[in-house]
Design an enzyme around this catalytic site. Sequence first.
Site, PDB file in Angstrom:
ATOM      1  N   ASP A 299      53.538  46.722  38.219  1.00 18.09           N
ATOM      2  CA  ASP A 299      53.032  47.697  39.104  1.00 18.09           C
ATOM      3  C   ASP A 299      54.228  49.213  38.583  1.00 18.09           C
ATOM      4  OD1 ASP A 299      52.046  45.824  39.899  1.00 18.09           O
ATOM      5  OD2 ASP A 299      54.089  44.644  41.329  1.00 18.09           O
TER       6      ASP A 299
HETATM    7  C1  26A Z   1      46.875  37.417  45.021  1.00 19.85           C
HETATM    8  N1  26A Z   1      48.023  37.242  44.277  1.00 19.85           N
HETATM    9  C2  26A Z   1      48.446  36.218  43.481  1.00 19.85           C
HETATM   10  C3  26A Z   1      49.223  38.360  44.218  1.00 19.85           C
HETATM   11  C4  26A Z   1      50.334  38.394  43.593  1.00 19.85           C
HETATM   12  C5  26A Z   1      50.945  39.757  43.562  1.00 19.85           C
HETATM   13  N2  26A Z   1      50.703  41.076  44.899  1.00 19.85           N
HETATM   14  C6  26A Z   1      49.177  41.068  44.945  1.00 19.85           C
HETATM   15  N3  26A Z   1      48.315  39.346  44.836  1.00 19.85           N
HETATM   16  N4  26A Z   1      51.175  37.124  43.043  1.00 19.85           N
HETATM   17  C7  26A Z   1      52.316  38.389  42.960  1.00 19.85           C
HETATM   18  N5  26A Z   1      52.348  39.408  43.537  1.00 19.85           N
HETATM   19  C8  26A Z   1      52.965  40.484  43.202  1.00 19.85           C
HETATM   20  O1  26A Z   1      53.473  41.429  42.441  1.00 19.85           O
HETATM   21  C9  26A Z   1      54.229  41.408  41.831  1.00 19.85           C
HETATM   22  C10 26A Z   1      54.925  41.801  40.891  1.00 19.85           C
HETATM   23  O2  26A Z   1      54.442  42.721  40.361  1.00 19.85           O
HETATM   24  C11 26A Z   1      54.600  39.939  43.808  1.00 19.85           C
HETATM   25  O3  26A Z   1      54.121  40.620  45.822  1.00 19.85           O
HETATM   26  C12 26A Z   1      55.629  41.008  43.353  1.00 19.85           C
HETATM   27  O4  26A Z   1      55.735  42.449  44.635  1.00 19.85           O
END
Ligand code: 26A
Length: 344
Positions: A299
């Site tokens: 990210d």
């Molecule tokens: C739909 N899903 C599975 C998700 C996520 C996500 N953000 C949006 N949708 N699953 C994990 N994260 C976020 O990814 C970040 C790390 O790359 C987590 O909240 C974490 O901050």
Amino acid sequence: MTSTLQEGILVGCGNPLLDISAVVPLNFLQKYSMNEDDAILAEDRHMPIYGELVEDYQAEFLAGGSVQNSLRIAQWILRQPRVAVFFGCVGEDRYAGILKEKAQAAGLDVHYQVKKDVPTGTCAVLITGTHRSLCANLAAANNFTIDHLEEPSNKALVDNAQYYYISGFFLTVNPPSIMQVAATAHAKQRPFLMNLSAPFISQFYMAPLLAALPYVDIIFGNEAEAQAFAEAQQWPSGDLREIGKRLVAMEKKNPARPRIAILTQGCDPVLLIQQDSVQEFPVTKLAVHEIVDTNGAGDAFVGGFLSQFVQGKSLDVCIRCGNYAAGHIIKNPGCTYSGEPEFV
Ligand code: 26A
């Protein structure tokens, strides 16, 4: 940053999640049939994880959610507030308050849809050494609806932006919103950027991903995500360069602006793939003792990239800033930063 950017030049949509992060032993992952570096959606059997992390593993609470992370990092590097606008759905609770406060402190202009009576989403972050495994309980985030984007003030924000970024993760929530933003970007000939986000997106959400892809000018992903896409497409080669070349050659609504793929591979070089050319950008390898956790590295890479892209900088500069931002947040807990950005 030299010149002043238009407010709201960058719009993103995603799942605002509060990360509940802790260092855990490997058998904790095994207990929940998870692997190191997974990113999954929570099922009923995962629900005890969140309480256990808090009670038994001194969990930390950190602002998360993939797109919101990227936009917070872009804001940090830009040092000019309200360049980026974020849409997503939260509950009406303490966690929503924490997320909003952290986002605004970073300078992000958040416009949450609020769903009463549903808790704000959370993401368990299970740290094992230099790996992190994510288990998201989307909760309120899953209730985002397109009418939020159609409210006049929000519609104006979408219409006035010059750059759009949405994660693959958001395909699990509301593909119509993605298609609407993509169509706006296309009609106005403005860049639309997307992320493959996690292998499970290509495995289980390929249909909406393929619907959005023709609009995508820049696609981001890591090696596991690119390989999952290739497998789901039944492409013969697992070679990252080949996958990138095929990805950029897929149907595009605006062929005058050929698609670009940017594939990261941990501490190995970032690949920039444009038509038949593949360029490599080296990553500075951190010593193990410098690594706090790798949560949010991808990210942050996108955040650093976006901070330069919205200033019209070259792809070379954008990628170097992506690498700088990822390196910085790896040295901090979750997707957080410390001090002033040092990218020049
Ligand atoms: C739909 N899903 C599975 C998700 C996520 C996500 N953000 C949006 N949708 N699953 C994990 N994260 C976020 O990814 C970040 C790390 O790359 C987590 O909240 C974490 O901050």
